[in-house]
Design an enzyme around this catalytic site. Sequence first.
Site, PDB file in Angstrom:
ATOM      1  N   LEU A   6      72.405 -44.263 -41.025  1.00  0.00           N
ATOM      2  CA  LEU A   6      72.227 -43.016 -40.285  1.00  0.00           C
ATOM      3  C   LEU A   6      73.582 -42.350 -40.069  1.00  0.00           C
ATOM      4  CD1 LEU A   6      69.626 -44.239 -37.626  1.00  0.00           C
ATOM      5  CD2 LEU A   6      69.241 -43.464 -39.984  1.00  0.00           C
ATOM      6  N   ALA A   8      73.930 -38.520 -39.807  1.00  0.00           N
ATOM      7  CA  ALA A   8      73.636 -37.088 -39.795  1.00  0.00           C
ATOM      8  C   ALA A   8      74.148 -36.354 -38.566  1.00  0.00           C
ATOM      9  CB  ALA A   8      72.122 -36.867 -39.908  1.00  0.00           C
ATOM     10  N   GLY A   9      74.529 -37.075 -37.517  1.00  0.00           N
ATOM     11  CA  GLY A   9      74.835 -36.436 -36.246  1.00  0.00           C
ATOM     12  C   GLY A   9      76.167 -35.696 -36.227  1.00  0.00           C
ATOM     13  N   GLN A  78      68.529 -34.839 -42.833  1.00  0.00           N
ATOM     14  CA  GLN A  78      67.874 -34.582 -41.551  1.00  0.00           C
ATOM     15  C   GLN A  78      68.289 -33.176 -41.130  1.00  0.00           C
ATOM     16  OE1 GLN A  78      69.146 -36.904 -38.153  1.00  0.00           O
ATOM     17  NE2 GLN A  78      67.124 -36.789 -37.183  1.00  0.00           N
ATOM     18  N   GLY A  83      66.672 -37.315 -33.360  1.00  0.00           N
ATOM     19  CA  GLY A  83      66.527 -38.713 -33.002  1.00  0.00           C
ATOM     20  C   GLY A  83      66.590 -39.649 -34.196  1.00  0.00           C
ATOM     21  N   GLY A 136      70.615 -50.645 -24.589  1.00  0.00           N
ATOM     22  CA  GLY A 136      69.283 -51.184 -24.763  1.00  0.00           C
ATOM     23  C   GLY A 136      69.390 -52.699 -24.792  1.00  0.00           C
ATOM     24  N   ASN A 161      71.167 -54.183 -27.982  1.00  0.00           N
ATOM     25  CA  ASN A 161      70.785 -53.604 -29.270  1.00  0.00           C
ATOM     26  C   ASN A 161      72.002 -52.949 -29.916  1.00  0.00           C
ATOM     27  OD1 ASN A 161      69.526 -52.346 -31.411  1.00  0.00           O
ATOM     28  ND2 ASN A 161      68.195 -51.050 -30.165  1.00  0.00           N
ATOM     29  N   HIS A 309     110.463 -34.229 -35.110  1.00  0.00           N
ATOM     30  CA  HIS A 309     111.688 -34.847 -34.606  1.00  0.00           C
ATOM     31  C   HIS A 309     111.687 -34.860 -33.086  1.00  0.00           C
ATOM     32  CE1 HIS A 309     112.266 -30.692 -35.955  1.00  0.00           C
ATOM     33  NE2 HIS A 309     113.049 -30.484 -34.910  1.00  0.00           N
TER      34      HIS A 309
END
Length: 398
Positions: A6, A8-9, A78, A83, A136, A161, A309
């Site tokens: 995943l 796509a975000g 996506q 989600g 989670g 998770n 510098h």
Amino acid sequence: MQTVILAAGEGTRMRPLTATRPKPMLPIGDRPLVAHTADAAVKAGASTLVLVVGYEGDQLRAYFGDEYAGVPVEYAVQERQRGTADAVRAAREALDDAPFVVLNGDDIYDADSLAELYDAAPAVGAHEVEDPRPYGVFDVTNGTVKTVVEKPEDPPSNRVNVGAYAFPAKAQEWLDVSESERGEREITDVLARVVAEREVRAVDVSFWLGVGRPWELLAANEWFLDGIDRRIEGDVDPAAELRGPVVVEEGATVDAGVVVEGPALIRSDATIGPNAYVRAKTVIGDGATIGHGVEVKNSVLMTGATAGHLSYVGDSVLGREVNFGAGTVVANLRHDDGTVRLRVKGEMTDTGRRKFGVVVGDGAKTGINTSLNAGVKLGADARTGPGETVTRDIDTEY
């Protein structure tokens, strides 16, 4: 096993670094973040990689092409980020009627643990943390997942998770879940269906690092540097001193009087010195310049960034083509010894770090003798004036 990554975000919590690139393409050492995920998947046994792309997806296509590390690569789009279940749903047409793995493209995983996950399908990756409440959390009995509870006040375990799932083929039919309270279609709702109908094993992931905010990007580069070995391929002046595990890639130049403390990575076509001090846990990107009398410590300077510098850069992330004027100094420590706070999506957030400097978007420039306070962000193409003291974010939406 076919593997969906995943990616796509937008990565809004990483702004301004993601103003011009997707979060999975931010650099961790010598390659993008998502490449570390793909490498672990390939080592674990991925037969096909399906990258779900969206925001600035052409950058992922350009990097991975049609094949990566000998494994075929396909792409799914996506269109709107609605989600994680919706993202996997976008990849459904690219999947065969067979078990499949889903991984987050902005997480770093231990490849050996992923190999066990691949072999144990249906299974989920679980990592033990001291405080599981922000995650989670799995309720596990005899190695089998019973439930997953999101951000519980009273966690059923300390095994969280990590966004690594080995699903049965049947799960492809269960991706059309309803929107959650936050308006997204969640992969954990798909997992709940799998748990209800299958015995799902919790596989311990020995190393996992989620990279969602700028200080976590810094932590990921620290992790990468801890694993490097000394390798000198570029041009190093005899009067320079390289200490410990330092990598100087081909095409890089280290001038006289420079001291580099490892672990440190100096990428191709970068120029260091003369008389610069590059301290440990630093990545100097392709074509970046560290000039005379500059000290850099525990920082990431992306492609083409310049501290020309007489400047100090500590515990900071500088985007592509950033230019620090002479005498620019970054503060990276609060006088009260508290942890540094950074604005993320409009809210001041504790980095958990006693030392943290600044986050600077692509193309930003500072005037000479600029002072940047700890926890400040400069947006893409932001500017400061000569002698300016910056205590608040400049030109950045987040």
